[in-house]
Design an enzyme around this catalytic site. Structure first.
Site, PDB file in Angstrom:
ATOM      1  CG  ASP A 124      -2.496   0.393   0.676  1.00 22.00           C
ATOM      2  OD1 ASP A 124      -2.152   1.603   0.791  1.00 22.00           O
ATOM      3  OD2 ASP A 124      -2.935  -0.044   1.192  1.00 22.00           O
ATOM      4  CG  HIS A 178     -14.622  -0.086  -6.207  1.00 25.36           C
ATOM      5  ND1 HIS A 178     -15.893  -0.377  -5.385  1.00 25.36           N
ATOM      6  CD2 HIS A 178     -13.257   0.219  -4.972  1.00 25.36           C
ATOM      7  CE1 HIS A 178     -14.890   0.147  -4.420  1.00 25.36           C
ATOM      8  NE2 HIS A 178     -13.750   0.556  -4.052  1.00 25.36           N
TER       9      HIS A 178
HETATM   10  C1  LIG Z   1     -10.387   1.086  -0.944  1.00 21.83           C
HETATM   11  S1  LIG Z   1      -9.237   0.488  -0.568  1.00 21.83           S
HETATM   12  C2  LIG Z   1      -9.512  -0.796   0.367  1.00 21.83           C
HETATM   13  C3  LIG Z   1      -8.511  -1.277   0.652  1.00 21.83           C
HETATM   14  C4  LIG Z   1      -8.458  -2.562   1.486  1.00 21.83           C
HETATM   15  N1  LIG Z   1      -7.518  -3.602   0.070  1.00 21.83           N
HETATM   16  C5  LIG Z   1     -10.005  -3.043   1.109  1.00 21.83           C
HETATM   17  O1  LIG Z   1     -10.582  -3.794   0.479  1.00 21.83           O
HETATM   18  O2  LIG Z   1     -10.189  -2.965   1.935  1.00 21.83           O
HETATM   19  C6  LIG Z   1      -8.385   1.295  -1.818  1.00 21.83           C
HETATM   20  C7  LIG Z   1      -7.213   1.315  -1.085  1.00 21.83           C
HETATM   21  O3  LIG Z   1      -5.262   1.162  -2.487  1.00 21.83           O
HETATM   22  C8  LIG Z   1      -4.707   2.289  -1.546  1.00 21.83           C
HETATM   23  N2  LIG Z   1      -4.249   2.860  -2.600  1.00 21.83           N
HETATM   24  C9  LIG Z   1      -4.825   3.629  -3.085  1.00 21.83           C
HETATM   25  N3  LIG Z   1      -3.427   4.766  -4.236  1.00 21.83           N
HETATM   26  C10 LIG Z   1      -2.353   3.669  -4.086  1.00 21.83           C
HETATM   27  C11 LIG Z   1      -1.644   4.044  -4.776  1.00 21.83           C
HETATM   28  N4  LIG Z   1      -1.727   4.567  -6.074  1.00 21.83           N
HETATM   29  N5  LIG Z   1      -0.411   2.367  -4.896  1.00 21.83           N
HETATM   30  C12 LIG Z   1      -1.266   1.903  -3.724  1.00 21.83           C
HETATM   31  N6  LIG Z   1      -1.767   1.895  -3.290  1.00 21.83           N
HETATM   32  C13 LIG Z   1      -2.781   2.659  -3.085  1.00 21.83           C
HETATM   33  C14 LIG Z   1      -5.611   3.345  -1.038  1.00 21.83           C
HETATM   34  O4  LIG Z   1      -4.367   3.689   0.524  1.00 21.83           O
HETATM   35  C15 LIG Z   1      -6.743   2.469  -0.187  1.00 21.83           C
HETATM   36  O5  LIG Z   1      -5.766   1.489   1.592  1.00 21.83           O
END
Ligand SMILES: C[S@@+](CC[C@H](N)C(=O)[O-])C[C@H]1O[C@@H](n2cnc3c(N)ncnc32)[C@H](O)[C@@H]1O
Length: 428
Positions: free
Chosen positions: A291, A334
């Site tokens: 992450d 999504h």
């Molecule tokens: C909607 S959350 C989903 C988290 C987890 N997979 C879940 O289902 O509970 C989206 C995740 O994507 C991460 N994220 C957003 N942009 C990112 C990037 N460029 N690289 C890595 N992670 C990222 C956010 O920090 C967050 O933890």
């Protein structure tokens, strides 16, 4: 002045105001009561979702059939909104923690007021509304106790969603109509010019904004642990065959002496990986959580008994861990419109061993009829916050096969309202 500039109905089509104060569908009540009674006879706590959800659906239909449009309207515009914002206030001042003390025994308003340093008049009126809405129980004059809902509001993964939705999502929804009108009512399709950026008066996309607001980011990350509670998880044998499709052919003789079994990309606080190791404690190989650094900073090294390796990685750059057995994306695609999803998936494709590595996309697969509210509300938030969407089976095929060039081996569907697994490979 009228509430809108909408052209009024013709005289023949005009709706008589009397329907607004009559039950919505009183004729449906007898059959609904029979259905409820039959479903209650079959209720089995051991098969909770299978037997409770149909019962809840009918009970909700019963309440709606009995409620008048006027009552529904007042709940929408006033009672539920007042609840949401005052519940959030209650969480932040510690009201629910105070109520839950001493086993949740009844407490008088003056005692709560003194403990919280919250003026008694306002507090008493908030408590009275909570009781009227069923959020707490009134046990006597000016005396209250929590129920299981309000007790749950002391748990960070349950209460985190409230400050997050209030402080991050309210302004986009509040001002969405102005953004829509100015632009001519388009569907938002980018993360940078949409009701989120307009409402929050920012040029940052949602995750950039979250990284700049640590308290709200922590609330969001806890909420990521709460939204999934009590639902089937992808690694349950009833959902996806982890043993047959991942473990049995796990290649432990590959170039690396310590091959990677599973990487959760955008895995947040590791909620899914913890659950995975609970169910599959002796799975072979390395387990990785990727992450943004700002998120991983709050993840303890002891996560998953120390078995989960933290790895800061931006999924818009090439995936550095090659040839893992499974790359897992839960509620990632999504958040992004198709062009950005193609970038994320292309960065993963380069790391996947053709015919061997799996990409497991854990997302809603919205049915063409009867979509669940669990998917439809998220779809709207994805639209307004990110210019993104929840997707149907056809949408997934068009994106993952058509635009990303992957092969979908199978879509595993655990049931309406729960994310499925779209199992993909790079063809060899
Ligand atoms: C909607 S959350 C989903 C988290 C987890 N997979 C879940 O289902 O509970 C989206 C995740 O994507 C991460 N994220 C957003 N942009 C990112 C990037 N460029 N690289 C890595 N992670 C990222 C956010 O920090 C967050 O933890």
């Amino acid at each position: 002045m009228s509430t809108s500039q909408v052209t009024p109905l013709t005289a023949e089509d005009t709706v008589d105001v009397s329907i607004a104060s009559a039950p919505r569908d009183i004729g449906a009540v007898p059959d609904l009561l029979k259905d409820i009674s039959g479903l209650w006879d079959k209720y089995d706590p051991a098969a909770d979702r299978a037997t409770r959800l149909p019962l809840l659906e009918k009970a909700t239909a019963l309440a709606q059939a009995l409620e008048t449009p006027r009552e529904t309207m007042l709940k929408h515009v006033g009672a539920e909104t007042a609840s949401f914002y005052t519940l959030t206030l209650g969480i932040e001042v510690g009201l629910f923690t105070e109520l839950a003390k001493n086993g949740g025994s009844p407490k008088k308003s003056p005692e709560l007021s003194a403990a919280l340093g919250f003026d008694i008049d306002g507090l008493r009126r908030i408590l009275r509304h909570f009781a009227a809405m069923g959020h707490i129980v009134q046990t006597g004059s000016d005396e209250w106790k929590p129920n299981n809902f309000s007790k749950s509001l002391t748990i960070p993964i349950v209460n985190g969603g409230y400050p997050f939705y209030r402080s991050v999502c309210t302004a986009p929804l509040l001002h969405m109509h102005k953004w829509m009108k100015t632009k001519g009512y388009p569907t938002p399709t980018t993360g940078k010019d949409n009701p989120f950026t307009f409402g929050n008066q920012t040029d940052q996309s949602m995750f950039e904004y979250m990284a700049a607001h640590p308290y709200l980011n922590d609330c969001f990350n806890h909420h990521m642990g709460g939204y999934r509670l009590g639902r089937p998880a992808w690694m349950d044998p009833t959902v996806y065959p982890v043993q047959d499709n991942l473990i049995t052919n796990f290649d432990t003789s590959s170039s690396s002496s310590d091959p990677v079994f599973l990487i959760d990309i955008g895995g947040n606080y590791g909620h899914d990986l913890e659950r995975f190791l609970d169910k599959w404690p002796s799975v072979p190989g390395r387990i990785m959580l990727q992450d943004q650094q700002s998120v991983l900073d709050n993840v303890p090294a002891t996560l998953g008994g120390g078995r989960i390796e933290k790895f800061a990685h931006d999924f818009f750059t090439p995936q550095p861990v090659k040839g893992a057995r499974a790359y897992y994306l839960h509620h990632i695609l999504h958040d992004w419109p198709d062009d950005k999803c193609v970038e994320i998936v292309t960065n993963l494709k380069g790391a996947m061993t053709p015919g061997y590595s799996k990409l497991l996309v854990n997302e809603h697969v919205i049915p063409s009829v009867g979509a669940s509210w669990e998917a439809t509300y998220l779809d709207l938030y994805m639209m307004f916050l990110f210019g993104a969407r929840e997707r149907t089976e056809d949408d997934w095929k068009a994106l993952l096969e058509g635009k990303c060039g992957l092969k979908i081996e199978k879509i595993w569907n655990p049931g309406n309202g729960v994310e499925g697994i779209i199992e993909c490979i790079v063809e060899g």
